[in-house]
Structures are given as structure tokens and as C-alpha cells.
Write a protein that holds these residues in place. Structure first.
Motif, mmCIF file in Angstrom:
data_model
loop_
_atom_site.group_PDB
_atom_site.id
_atom_site.type_symbol
_atom_site.label_atom_id
_atom_site.label_comp_id
_atom_site.label_asym_id
_atom_site.label_seq_id
_atom_site.Cartn_x
_atom_site.Cartn_y
_atom_site.Cartn_z
ATOM 1 N N VAL A 195 -20.743 6.123 -35.959
ATOM 2 C CA VAL A 195 -22.050 5.898 -36.586
ATOM 3 C C VAL A 195 -22.699 4.645 -36.013
ATOM 4 C CG1 VAL A 195 -23.201 5.337 -38.761
ATOM 5 C CG2 VAL A 195 -21.495 7.129 -38.710
ATOM 6 N N ILE A 196 -21.930 3.590 -35.840
ATOM 7 C CA ILE A 196 -22.477 2.351 -35.286
ATOM 8 C C ILE A 196 -22.945 2.568 -33.844
ATOM 9 C CG2 ILE A 196 -21.869 -0.005 -34.595
ATOM 10 C CD1 ILE A 196 -20.103 -0.086 -37.143
ATOM 11 N N ILE A 197 -22.168 3.314 -33.046
ATOM 12 C CA ILE A 197 -22.572 3.622 -31.673
ATOM 13 C C ILE A 197 -23.861 4.442 -31.683
ATOM 14 C CG2 ILE A 197 -21.940 4.847 -29.549
ATOM 15 C CD1 ILE A 197 -20.287 2.376 -29.917
ATOM 16 N N LYS A 198 -23.986 5.391 -32.616
ATOM 17 C CA LYS A 198 -25.193 6.205 -32.684
ATOM 18 C C LYS A 198 -26.409 5.361 -33.083
ATOM 19 C CE LYS A 198 -27.334 10.359 -34.460
ATOM 20 N NZ LYS A 198 -28.634 9.798 -34.247
ATOM 21 N N VAL A 199 -26.226 4.418 -33.982
ATOM 22 C CA VAL A 199 -27.325 3.528 -34.362
ATOM 23 C C VAL A 199 -27.780 2.712 -33.152
ATOM 24 C CG1 VAL A 199 -27.901 1.478 -35.724
ATOM 25 C CG2 VAL A 199 -26.733 3.398 -36.800
#
Length: 122
Positions: free
Chosen positions: A67-71
Motif C-alpha cells: 500500500v505504501i509503495i502504491k501511494v
């Protein structure tokens, strides 16, 4: 909320193509108008993405690293779109930013549709 998020970034991709076309044709005024509309769409993308991010962190789904990588990839897409518009408005080359846009969009879309569970695909 995922459908609104997808709709907003599809609209952003359409708008950046139109902005680039207008700036390349020398039609500055329509290009600037669409560039401003694109900037408003960024706000909608950020709002719906933030809502999805809140859903991920409030549930016990996991996937926190992805999720952090996608953000980060999503913010990179918005930054690349903005820089493409700015570079083309100043009649400069935006080739490097277009390459970055494609790479970041592939990362964000692959994570959103392929890996993370709150997307529209099962």
C-alpha cells in the motif's frame, strides 16, 4: 470508492493527453484551461486515494508495504503529469517525464489491480 478513484485517474490520463495535444499544436489558451481542470482532478484523485488508504489501514487486511509503495507510485504519477503539462506549456521537452509517468502508472496499476484486495478485481 475504488470506482470513483479509477474514474478520476482515467479522466486524468485523458486530460493529460488533451493538454499535451493542445500545447503541441500551439493552442495555449485551451491547453491552460484543460491544465487547470486536470489540477482539480488531482485533488479528486488524492481525496479518493486517501479514502482508500484509510480503508486499508482501518481493516486488518495487511499488505502495508505494498500500500505504501502504491501511494508513492500514485504521487509519482501525479507529479509526472504535472511536470509534463508545465514543460509543454514552456515549449520544452517532456520525454523524461513521459517515461517516468509510464513506469509509475504501471507500478500503481499493477499493485492496485493485481495485488491489493480493495480493487475492483477479485
Amino acid at each position: 470508492m475504488a470506482h470513483m478513484h479509477i474514474t478520476s485517474w482515467v479522466l486524468a490520463f485523458i486530460l493529460i493527453i488533451l493538454v499535451a495535444m493542445f500545447y503541441k499544436q500551439g493552442k495555449v489558451k485551451p491547453g491552460k484551461i484543460l491544465h487547470m481542470i486536470l489540477r482539480l482532478d488531482y485533488l479528486f484523485i488524492l481525496y479518493t486515494g486517501g479514502s482508500l488508504l484509510g480503508d486499508y489501514f482501518s481493516s486488518t487486511i495487511g499488505h502495508t508495504g505494498e500500500v505504501i509503495i502504491k501511494v508513492i507510485a500514485g504521487l509519482w504519477v501525479i507529479m509526472a503529469m504535472e511536470m509534463i503539462g508545465v514543460k509543454l506549456s514552456k515549449d520544452k521537452s517532456a520525454k523524461g517525464w513521459v517515461i517516468q509517468l509510464v513506469i509509475a502508472a504501471i507500478i500503481a496499476i499493477a499493485l492496485g489491480f493485481g495485488r491489493l484486495p480493495l480493487g475492483v478485481l477479485p
